[in-house]
Design a protein around this motif. Structure first.
Motif, PDB file in Angstrom:
ATOM      1  N   SER A  51       8.913   8.456   6.153  1.00 46.51           N
ATOM      2  CA  SER A  51       7.935   8.967   5.192  1.00 46.51           C
ATOM      3  C   SER A  51       8.622  10.053   4.372  1.00 46.51           C
ATOM      4  N   ALA A  61       5.771   6.844   0.715  1.00 44.91           N
ATOM      5  CA  ALA A  61       4.598   7.718   0.832  1.00 44.91           C
ATOM      6  C   ALA A  61       3.370   6.827   1.011  1.00 44.91           C
ATOM      7  N   THR A  62       2.534   7.204   1.970  1.00 40.31           N
ATOM      8  CA  THR A  62       1.230   6.579   2.172  1.00 40.31           C
ATOM      9  C   THR A  62       0.239   7.686   2.518  1.00 40.31           C
ATOM     10  N   GLU A  63      -1.022   7.357   2.516  1.00 41.50           N
ATOM     11  CA  GLU A  63      -2.032   8.355   2.867  1.00 41.50           C
ATOM     12  C   GLU A  63      -1.861   8.843   4.298  1.00 41.50           C
ATOM     13  N   THR A  64      -1.382   7.976   5.187  1.00 37.69           N
ATOM     14  CA  THR A  64      -1.250   8.315   6.605  1.00 37.69           C
ATOM     15  C   THR A  64       0.182   8.656   7.027  1.00 37.69           C
ATOM     16  N   ASP A  65       1.127   8.572   6.097  1.00 38.86           N
ATOM     17  CA  ASP A  65       2.555   8.748   6.412  1.00 38.86           C
ATOM     18  C   ASP A  65       3.068   7.702   7.383  1.00 38.86           C
ATOM     19  N   ASP A 125       0.810  -1.220   0.000  1.00 41.81           N
ATOM     20  CA  ASP A 125       0.000   0.000   0.000  1.00 41.81           C
ATOM     21  C   ASP A 125       0.843   1.269   0.000  1.00 41.81           C
ATOM     22  N   ALA A 126       2.158   1.126   0.021  1.00 45.39           N
ATOM     23  CA  ALA A 126       3.045   2.283   0.046  1.00 45.39           C
ATOM     24  C   ALA A 126       3.643   2.529  -1.336  1.00 45.39           C
ATOM     25  N   THR A 127       3.874   3.786  -1.621  1.00 48.30           N
ATOM     26  CA  THR A 127       4.656   4.159  -2.791  1.00 48.30           C
ATOM     27  C   THR A 127       6.092   4.322  -2.296  1.00 48.30           C
ATOM     28  N   ASN A 187       7.668  12.994   3.966  1.00 48.72           N
ATOM     29  CA  ASN A 187       7.657  14.237   4.751  1.00 48.72           C
ATOM     30  C   ASN A 187       8.788  14.239   5.785  1.00 48.72           C
TER      31      ASN A 187
END
Length: 94
Positions: A85, A48-52, A21-23, A87
């Motif tokens: 992540s 990168a994920t939706e939730t970091d 599920d991660a990029t 970020n």
């Protein structure tokens, strides 16, 4: 000594398999030495994920899957993993 393309491929394939599920933004692999002067392999995965966040069960068990695969290609260095992540990685560089 440089990390071989074969080792990089083994690590990249397992990261992709274990974290579907991660990029994966980047995987950086370097050789280093620990406090006892034993050779280690530092692996930094930036994702990168939706939730970091990554699944904690998958990150904590990752070495259990990686060590046998490294052994299959003749690598005995202990891998030291970092998962950041995008970020976090950008903040760490600033």
């Amino acid at each position: 000594m440089e990390i071989s393309a074969e080792v990089r491929e083994v690590v990249a394939n397992l990261v992709t398999e274990r974290f579907p599920d991660a990029t994966i933004l980047s995987i950086e692999i370097t050789r280093d030495f620990d406090a006892d002067d034993d050779e280690i392999m530092k692996v930094k995965v930036v994702f990168a994920t939706e939730t970091d966040r990554l699944d904690a069960r998958a990150t904590s068990s990752f070495l259990r899957y990686l060590r046998p695969k490294l052994s299959e290609v003749g690598v005995s260095m202990f891998p030291v993993m970092s998962f950041l992540s995008g970020n976090e990685a950008n903040g760490a560089a600033a």
